[in-house]
Scaffold this active site. Structure first.
Site, PDB file in Angstrom:
ATOM      1  N   SER A 106       0.824  -1.202   0.000  1.00  0.00           N
ATOM      2  CA  SER A 106       0.000   0.000   0.000  1.00  0.00           C
ATOM      3  C   SER A 106       0.862   1.258   0.000  1.00  0.00           C
ATOM      4  CB  SER A 106      -0.908   0.003   1.231  1.00  0.00           C
ATOM      5  OG  SER A 106      -1.545   1.259   1.399  1.00  0.00           O
ATOM      6  N   THR A 155      -5.258   2.758  -7.626  1.00  0.00           N
ATOM      7  CA  THR A 155      -6.572   2.816  -6.991  1.00  0.00           C
ATOM      8  C   THR A 155      -7.295   4.098  -7.388  1.00  0.00           C
ATOM      9  OG1 THR A 155      -5.819   1.506  -5.104  1.00  0.00           O
ATOM     10  CG2 THR A 155      -7.796   2.832  -4.784  1.00  0.00           C
ATOM     11  N   HIS A 275     -13.798  -1.454  -2.729  1.00  0.00           N
ATOM     12  CA  HIS A 275     -12.887  -1.080  -1.640  1.00  0.00           C
ATOM     13  C   HIS A 275     -13.274  -1.778  -0.334  1.00  0.00           C
ATOM     14  CE1 HIS A 275      -9.562   1.927  -1.374  1.00  0.00           C
ATOM     15  NE2 HIS A 275      -9.661   1.656  -0.093  1.00  0.00           N
TER      16      HIS A 275
END
Length: 381
Positions: A106, A155, A275
């Protein structure tokens, strides 16, 4: 403690973690309808049992972007993974690499790219948000390439942060949040020592490397809140291509028209995702959205899916609905919180075992043989 399924890890993680961390991972947006439907919609899909097919030879391996995966699973990008176990991103990445699947780092990880990449013997994936600070985005892409990252997960479903009511109740945000988090840590001494003390530094490593100063939890919330970019459009993604020539996956697709646009843009893959139910409550579950998207773009790019996957059986269901590979997030995070790298290793072994049982009893000898013919009933049928 008996661990026989991913749900056992969830229960154990709730006992071990301070509430602000457990509920940050476990919660969703608004009233959490989509969060629940992600799981229940998958559970309602009936598989077609087939017998007497000589299933002595079975293969779960698959190819994706010139990588061989031992099974069609990758670890999803999860922010703050390093707050759930000591240097958690490193432990999760090692477990994934040992099992022969990708780990996705991430943007808002605790460990920086430069700490995780050398710890594993296969290229990891890197996830990037659309942010106003293009300098940070460019810096992150350059560092990812320098670390040997081959695949970018971009994303696009966070132009604004979701409204997550549980965070205010748990102490992750809201009034007196810092004090509440300290008090919670004091009542969870195992976590406080292993992660709170021995897991330092608690920077957001990728952001700190760019900003040049430690970035803790409060800064993380403020910096992200000020940097999400609601003006993003498909044209802006052309800017990313100037800095990234490897495989690019667009994460956060729920509509077939958006999937077609991803093909036009030249994306190598998409992730059918809401998500994890953390952004907009009331949207389709990934399982409901996936078939129409697969009908629209299957074969034009790789289709990945996440949200609601809690077992190897769910992996088979998602593949039957049209996914090429799935991402798992909460499931591995709970296992990591409970037993670190060993927990993630065990979870992946559970998923593989569950997949094998499902494939044997549906007559699918390879991943390519898991199709809609493997289903008795799809959603709404």
């Amino acid at each position: 403690m008996i661990i026989s399924a991913s749900t056992d890890y969830r229960a154990a993680a709730q006992r071990k973690l301070p509430p602000f961390l457990f509920h940050y991972a476990d919660g969703g947006a608004y009233a959490e309808h989509t969060l629940r439907h992600n799981v229940s919609d998958l559970a309602s899909i009936a598989l077609r049992q087939r017998v007497l097919n000589n299933m002595s030879e079975l293969s779960l391996s698959t190819r994706l972007f010139d990588e061989t995966l031992s099974m069609p699973v990758a670890l999803a990008p999860v922010g703050l993974t390093g707050m759930y176990a000591r240097r958690g991103e490193v432990q999760a990445a090692r477990a994934a690499a040992a099992h022969g699947i990708p780990f996705t780092m991430s943007t808002v990880s605790v460990c920086p790219i430069e700490e995780v990449a050398p710890a594993i013997d296969r290229p990891m994936w890197f996830q990037l948000y659309v942010l106003k600070d293009r300098g940070f985005m460019r810096n992150a892409l350059e560092r990812a390439k320098a670390a040997g990252v081959k695949t970018l997960v971009f994303t696009v479903d966070m132009p604004v942060p979701g409204a997550r009511y549980r965070d205010a109740h748990s102490g992750m945000s809201g009034k007196n949040g810092p004090l509440r988090r300290v008090l919670q840590a004091m009542t969870h001494p195992e976590w406080a020592w292993d992660v709170g003390v021995m897991g330092r530094p608690h920077d957001l490593g990728n952001i700190s490397k760019y900003r040049g100063n430690p970035t803790g939890l409060a800064d993380y919330i403020g910096w992200l809140g000020n940097n999400f970019d609601p003006s993003i459009s498909w044209k802006d993604l052309e800017w990313i291509r100037e800095y990234w020539d490897g495989p690019m996956i667009i994460k956060g697709i729920l509509d077939a028209d958006d999937a077609r646009d991803a093909v036009k843009f030249g994306a190598d893959g998409i992730v059918v995702s809401n998500h994890g139910g953390r952004q907009l409550d009331g949207v389709l579950s990934s399982a409901r959205a996936l078939p129409a998207i697969a009908d629209a773009v299957k074969g034009d790019l790789k289709i990945l899916a996440d949200s609601g996957i809690r077992s190897g059986l769910d992996v088979v269901r998602m593949i039957a609905l049209g996914a090429d590979t799935v991402l798992i997030g909460r499931a591995f995070l709970y296992a990591l919180a409970v037993h670190g790298q060993a927990g993630v290793k065990n979870l992946l072994e559970l998923f593989e075992k569950e997949m094998r049982v499902a494939m044997v009893l549906t007559g699918a000898k390879s991943i390519s043989e898991i199709t809609r013919d493997s289903l008795v009933r799809e959603l709404g049928a």
